[in-house]
Design a protein around this motif. Structure first.
Motif, mmCIF file in Angstrom:
data_model
loop_
_atom_site.group_PDB
_atom_site.id
_atom_site.type_symbol
_atom_site.label_atom_id
_atom_site.label_comp_id
_atom_site.label_asym_id
_atom_site.label_seq_id
_atom_site.Cartn_x
_atom_site.Cartn_y
_atom_site.Cartn_z
ATOM 1 N N LYS A 144 0.743 -1.250 0.004
ATOM 2 C CA LYS A 144 -0.021 0.022 -0.097
ATOM 3 C C LYS A 144 0.778 1.138 0.166
ATOM 4 N N ASP A 145 2.115 1.087 0.348
ATOM 5 C CA ASP A 145 3.047 2.259 0.285
ATOM 6 C C ASP A 145 3.851 2.696 -0.859
ATOM 7 N N PHE A 146 3.439 1.757 -1.824
ATOM 8 C CA PHE A 146 4.139 1.908 -3.128
ATOM 9 C C PHE A 146 3.454 3.145 -3.762
ATOM 10 N N PRO A 147 4.433 3.916 -4.419
ATOM 11 C CA PRO A 147 3.765 5.228 -5.182
ATOM 12 C C PRO A 147 3.167 5.002 -6.398
ATOM 13 N N ALA A 148 2.435 5.939 -6.598
ATOM 14 C CA ALA A 148 1.592 5.812 -7.946
ATOM 15 C C ALA A 148 2.178 5.772 -9.106
ATOM 16 N N THR A 149 3.677 6.140 -9.191
ATOM 17 C CA THR A 149 4.585 5.880 -10.417
ATOM 18 C C THR A 149 4.600 4.374 -10.632
ATOM 19 N N PHE A 150 4.898 3.664 -9.366
ATOM 20 C CA PHE A 150 5.059 2.236 -9.490
ATOM 21 C C PHE A 150 3.884 1.584 -10.304
ATOM 22 N N TRP A 151 2.818 1.837 -10.054
ATOM 23 C CA TRP A 151 1.538 1.379 -10.454
ATOM 24 C C TRP A 151 1.392 1.726 -11.983
ATOM 25 N N LEU A 152 1.757 2.959 -12.361
ATOM 26 C CA LEU A 152 1.819 3.400 -13.606
ATOM 27 C C LEU A 152 2.799 2.760 -14.548
ATOM 28 N N ILE A 153 4.079 2.730 -13.931
ATOM 29 C CA ILE A 153 4.931 1.830 -14.832
ATOM 30 C C ILE A 153 4.638 0.387 -14.994
ATOM 31 N N SER A 154 3.833 -0.482 -14.121
ATOM 32 C CA SER A 154 3.540 -1.562 -14.412
ATOM 33 C C SER A 154 2.243 -1.626 -15.229
ATOM 34 N N MET A 155 1.427 -0.717 -15.321
ATOM 35 C CA MET A 155 0.346 -0.681 -16.202
ATOM 36 C C MET A 155 0.986 -0.572 -17.629
ATOM 37 N N THR A 156 1.460 0.579 -17.881
ATOM 38 C CA THR A 156 2.231 0.887 -18.940
ATOM 39 C C THR A 156 3.022 -0.444 -19.489
ATOM 40 N N THR A 157 3.859 -0.983 -19.037
ATOM 41 C CA THR A 157 4.515 -2.370 -19.405
ATOM 42 C C THR A 157 3.546 -3.488 -19.693
ATOM 43 N N THR A 158 2.390 -3.487 -18.956
ATOM 44 C CA THR A 158 1.585 -4.526 -19.233
ATOM 45 C C THR A 158 0.919 -4.363 -20.635
ATOM 46 N N CYS A 159 0.370 -3.065 -20.696
ATOM 47 C CA CYS A 159 -0.311 -2.720 -22.061
ATOM 48 C C CYS A 159 0.645 -2.938 -23.165
ATOM 49 N N TYR A 160 1.801 -2.461 -23.015
ATOM 50 C CA TYR A 160 2.887 -2.478 -24.091
ATOM 51 C C TYR A 160 2.916 -3.993 -24.454
ATOM 52 N N TYR A 161 3.165 -4.778 -23.531
ATOM 53 C CA TYR A 161 3.638 -6.112 -23.861
ATOM 54 C C TYR A 161 2.389 -6.879 -24.469
ATOM 55 N N LEU A 162 1.200 -6.361 -24.051
ATOM 56 C CA LEU A 162 -0.052 -7.146 -24.688
ATOM 57 C C LEU A 162 -0.041 -7.091 -26.292
ATOM 58 N N ALA A 163 0.725 -6.305 -27.041
ATOM 59 C CA ALA A 163 0.855 -6.290 -28.285
ATOM 60 C C ALA A 163 2.093 -6.988 -28.899
ATOM 61 N N LEU A 164 3.151 -7.456 -28.111
ATOM 62 C CA LEU A 164 4.338 -7.875 -28.326
ATOM 63 C C LEU A 164 4.389 -9.447 -28.347
ATOM 64 N N PHE A 165 4.225 -9.929 -27.205
ATOM 65 C CA PHE A 165 4.573 -11.249 -26.927
ATOM 66 C C PHE A 165 3.300 -12.263 -27.553
ATOM 67 N N PRO A 166 2.263 -11.896 -27.751
ATOM 68 C CA PRO A 166 1.123 -12.925 -28.543
ATOM 69 C C PRO A 166 1.391 -12.657 -29.914
#
Length: 435
Positions: A212-234
């Motif tokens: 719960k103490d992880f900053p908002a930037t961490f969650w946005l880094i994770s979400m950006t990376t997740t969305c990018y890889y949706l179009a790469l590995f599959p």
């Protein structure tokens, strides 16, 4: 070498896509479950695996234990192919996903431990480059290996024997993990490795509630990376048949085109990592990677331009994006919580990959590759939006993620001076109590 076996085993089905479909008599949707079930299993293993690496196993035991378990899981996958048992193969890939998460997290932690204060982007780039070189090799040689064993056996038996190549490679990766662990232990005993011990002492107890103490930037880094890889590995997983159907390429040529994404990443990722280390401004590089990859999908979806152009551009985009994104987490999360943070990030990527792998196979079966490419383009657009939110949030919080290299060094120097002062004050207080 440690990541070589992991990527070799993971990408083996993509290299043998035609043989899987024919020898096992399965659909594209079923074929993609060999990727989606790894990701579903990784969701659990990454969340709890990161915590276990931080709190229980540690990096050395985690790397060695989970790499030998991954070797056994891929052996089970190969045996399933020999016996023509789809469900044995399905379960084997799920087991592989369960052990793959903690294995990757321990590896990432080890890299940060040794290189956090110098060239961390280059190190992550080099690590991924070596791993992606394995992907290039497996995509280009597995058909040849299959053709060799086809002289001795046929159909699913030949497929299973070919897959056993990955067992050998994964076992070599296990041996490299053992060597890395021994060297790390030896260096610690000799006090050759110092990684902010004072800082670690303050955070020695790691709790699940720390999330719960992880900053908002961490969650946005994770979400950006997740969305990018949706179009790469599959996309790479389904690429062979795509190039055969749209561009009328022979299977071997289609494999070559498909492998260019990983080949370009393997060649250029250390270079871009070094550039990012020297210049900084990680978010600027992130945007370049996203834009290059988005343009590649647009070309593949709506034109008949030579596909090598698009895959080279996509490989460069993947290289830049990955070299910039993964080290960002170490800028904002303390070392003792890093395994938990990378576990969450890997789990979020796994959620996306699990859903995207199945959905991509469904679109390929029922709607064709044009609709599939439109889906991938939309995913890239989503990552661009999330990346923009990351930039805005980071700037509002002082720009910690997007510092230049000079600014980051100056901040690190000031932080070290603060710690030294705190340590001296504590020593003076202790001496006063003794007196």
């Amino acid at each position: 070498m440690y990541c070589w076996g992991d990527y070799f085993c993971t990408d083996s089905p993509a290299a043998l896509q035609n043989h899987f479909l024919r020898d096992l008599n399965i659909s594209e949707t079923k074929f993609m479950t060999f990727y989606s079930n790894i990701q579903w299993a990784s969701i659990v293993s990454c969340i709890f695996g990161g915590f276990l690496i931080d709190r229980i196993f540690g990096n050395r035991l985690g790397m060695t234990l989970f790499s030998i378990l991954a070797t056994c899981a891929h052996a089970m996958f190969s045996v399933g192919a020999i016996s023509n048992s789809y469900w044995t193969m399905f379960v084997a890939r799920a087991i592989y996903g369960l052990v793959n998460g903690p294995m990757s997290i321990a590896n990432q932690n080890m890299a940060v431990k040794w290189f956090k204060t110098s060239n961390i982007n280059m190190v992550f780039g080099l690590k991924t480059s070596i791993a992606r070189a394995s992907s290039v090799v497996v995509i280009n040689v597995m058909d040849t290996i299959y053709d060799y064993f086809e002289k001795l056996s046929h159909g699913h038996v030949c497929l299973g024997i070919t897959l056993f190549t990955g067992v050998v490679v994964m076992f070599l990766s296990f041996l490299s993990a053992v060597v890395a662990s021994v060297l790390d232990r030896r260096a610690e005993n000799m006090n050759d490795v110092v990684f902010e011990k004072e800082h670690i002492k303050d955070d020695i107890v790691v709790r699940v509630s720390d999330i719960k103490d992880f900053p908002a930037t961490f969650w946005l880094i994770s979400m950006t990376t997740t969305c990018y890889y949706l179009a790469l590995f599959p996309f790479v997983g389904l690429g062979q048949v795509f190039y055969e159907m749209k561009y009328d390429r022979e299977p071997q040529v289609a494999d070559n085109v498909n492998s260019m994404v990983y080949l370009m990443a393997a060649i250029t990722m250390p270079v871009f990592g070094l550039l990012i280390d020297k210049l900084g401004w990680s978010l600027f590089w992130m945007f370049i990677g996203i834009i290059l990859s988005t343009g590649s999908h647009v070309i593949l979806a709506f034109t008949f331009i030579e596909p090598y152009i698009a895959t080279v551009a996509m490989g460069l985009g993947y290289s830049i994006f990955t070299a910039a994104m993964w080290p960002m987490v170490s800028f904002i999360i303390t070392f003792n919580r890093l395994g938990t943070a990378y576990g969450i990030m890997n789990a979020m990527v796994a959620v996306g990959q699990a859903g995207a792998a199945y959905f991509a196979g469904y679109l390929a079966d029922n709607n064709g590759y044009l609709v599939l490419e439109v889906f991938f383009t939309a995913c890239m657009a989503g990552s661009l939006i999330l990346g923009s939110l990351l930039y805005i949030t980071d700037q509002a919080k002082g720009g910690e993620v997007n510092l230049s290299s000079t600014e980051r060094r100056n901040r690190a120097k000031l932080e070290q001076e603060r710690r030294n002062r705190t340590k001296l004050e504590q020593e003076r207080k202790n001496r006063t109590k003794l007196e």
